[in-house]
Design an enzyme around this catalytic site. Structure first.
Site, PDB file in Angstrom:
ATOM      1  N   SER A   1       0.850  -1.192   0.000  1.00 49.36           N
ATOM      2  CA  SER A   1       0.000   0.000   0.000  1.00 49.36           C
ATOM      3  C   SER A   1       0.890   1.249   0.000  1.00 49.36           C
ATOM      4  CB  SER A   1      -0.964  -0.039   1.198  1.00 49.36           C
ATOM      5  OG  SER A   1      -1.977   0.939   1.062  1.00 49.36           O
TER       6      SER A   1
ATOM      7  N   GLU B   1      -0.342  -2.678  -8.062  1.00 46.87           N
ATOM      8  CA  GLU B   1      -1.656  -2.982  -7.499  1.00 46.87           C
ATOM      9  C   GLU B   1      -2.422  -1.680  -7.327  1.00 46.87           C
ATOM     10  OE1 GLU B   1      -3.037  -2.556  -4.258  1.00 46.87           O
ATOM     11  OE2 GLU B   1      -1.351  -1.946  -3.015  1.00 46.87           O
TER      12      GLU B   1
ATOM     13  N   HIS C   1      -4.463  -5.328  -2.235  1.00 49.48           N
ATOM     14  CA  HIS C   1      -5.471  -5.225  -1.183  1.00 49.48           C
ATOM     15  C   HIS C   1      -6.508  -6.335  -1.191  1.00 49.48           C
ATOM     16  CE1 HIS C   1      -3.638  -1.261  -0.986  1.00 49.48           C
ATOM     17  NE2 HIS C   1      -4.230  -1.071   0.175  1.00 49.48           N
TER      18      HIS C   1
END
Length: 338
Positions: A110, A241, A308
């Site tokens: 993240s 991502e 995620h």
């Protein structure tokens, strides 16, 4: 030459929050995750910012950088592992002295990937995109996530093979805690834009596209210099991502990366699963992937184990990798620490 840290079996783990800390009502998560590591033989040093959170930050940017440097300078610490990501890690980069960083692992995903990519591009020190600390709080860990220790223990000159998961978690269910943290209910299938098996090679770089895109045009996102220094004439293999970007915003971000030269001499692109891939006026994430593949003339694979929708393969920024997808949608990532 890329520098690869090596994780010792009894490595001391330093916990700091360069982005978001853990609010008081969730401190039990941090305590449980730390306890799990201690039971595995690791001393855990938890810095102040891990326990604090206000206005989407654990602390002011300078404080976050200061704590990070404290763990970097501590010769006992072999791994820096933030509790999780967040929103504004980018603020702390200007306070980090990259020339003073030691060869030790930093692991996370993240917003943490903003720091990971900056470290590797600035220093040539390999960094690890994978699990965060909070996701290690379960009584046991799934096989895909659990590979993180083996990956970080790989010696220079050696290699490590990881395979796609059997199942993944479609959505978080915090009101239904499970012994392994994740609810792995959906069948994993790696997909290719071409609909055919794919093979790609290159030196890995990547992270969360929501945040790493903001490194473009800054000293911390100098992909061209990294490429010229560490792989002249060799391709990059990008993995990304998507946490919150709509297909149109994802498209804008990838076009900006292309304009900035990030995809020059690219061997392929890997995209993680995402829960935000709803189409916009009929324009889907699959359209984005297809357009990128056509423009770059390289294989594009998506719905891989990254991001995620866990579990996550541990990707090493800087490692030379070979990625394959077979006709059944199973994938492998072979990483060479060279």
């Amino acid at each position: 030459m890329i520098q690869y840290p090596v994780l010792a079996a009894d490595a001391v783990v330093g916990v700091t929050a360069p982005s978001s800390g853990v609010p008081e009502e969730l401190h039990d998560l941090l305590k449980t995750a730390s306890m799990r590591l201690r039971r595995q033989g690791h001393e855990v040093i938890i810095q102040e910012t891990a326990w604090t959170q206000e206005s989407v930050r654990s602390a002011p940017a300078a404080k976050r950088a200061e704590e990070f440097h404290e763990l970097m300078k501590n010769d006992k610490v072999g791994l820096i592992l933030p509790p999780w990501g967040g929103e504004l890690l980018i603020e702390a980069l200007e306070f980090i002295n990259f020339a003073d960083l030691k060869n030790k692992w930093v692991l996370g995903y993240s917003d943490t990937s903003t720091l990971l990519l900056a470290i590797t591009l600035q220093t040539g020190i390999a960094t690890a995109h994978g699990t965060n600390l909070i996701d290690l709080r379960g009584e046991y860990t799934d096989l895909t996530t659990g590979m993180w220790k083996k990956v970080l223990s790989t010696q220079r000159g050696s290699f490590i093979l990881q395979t796609s998961s059997s199942h993944y978690q479609k959505q978080w269910k915090h009101d239904e805690p499970s012994p392994c943290v994740f609810h792995l209910t959906e069948l994993t299938e790696w997909k290719t834009v071409s609909g055919k098996p794919a093979v790609m090679k290159g030196r890995l770089l990547g992270g969360c596209v929501d945040t790493i895109r903001h490194l473009i045009g800054t000293p911390y996102g100098d992909v061209k210099s990294f490429r010229n220094t560490y792989l002249p004439g060799k391709p990059l293999l990008w993995y990304m991502e998507n946490c919150e970007l709509s297909p149109t915003d994802l498209r804008r971000s990838l076009v900006q990366m292309k304009y900035a030269g990030w995809f020059e001499n690219c061997g392929g692109v890997l995209f993680g699963r995402s829960a935000v891939n709803a189409s916009v006026d009929g324009y889907s994430a699959e359209n984005v992937y297809r357009e990128l593949a056509e423009e770059l003339g390289v294989p594009v694979v998506y719905d891989i184990d990254c991001g995620h929708q866990p579990p996550q393969i541990t990707f090493i920024n800087g490692a030379w990798a070979e990625a394959e997808v077979d006709p059944a949608g199973k994938g492998t990532i072979l990483q060479h620490f060279i």
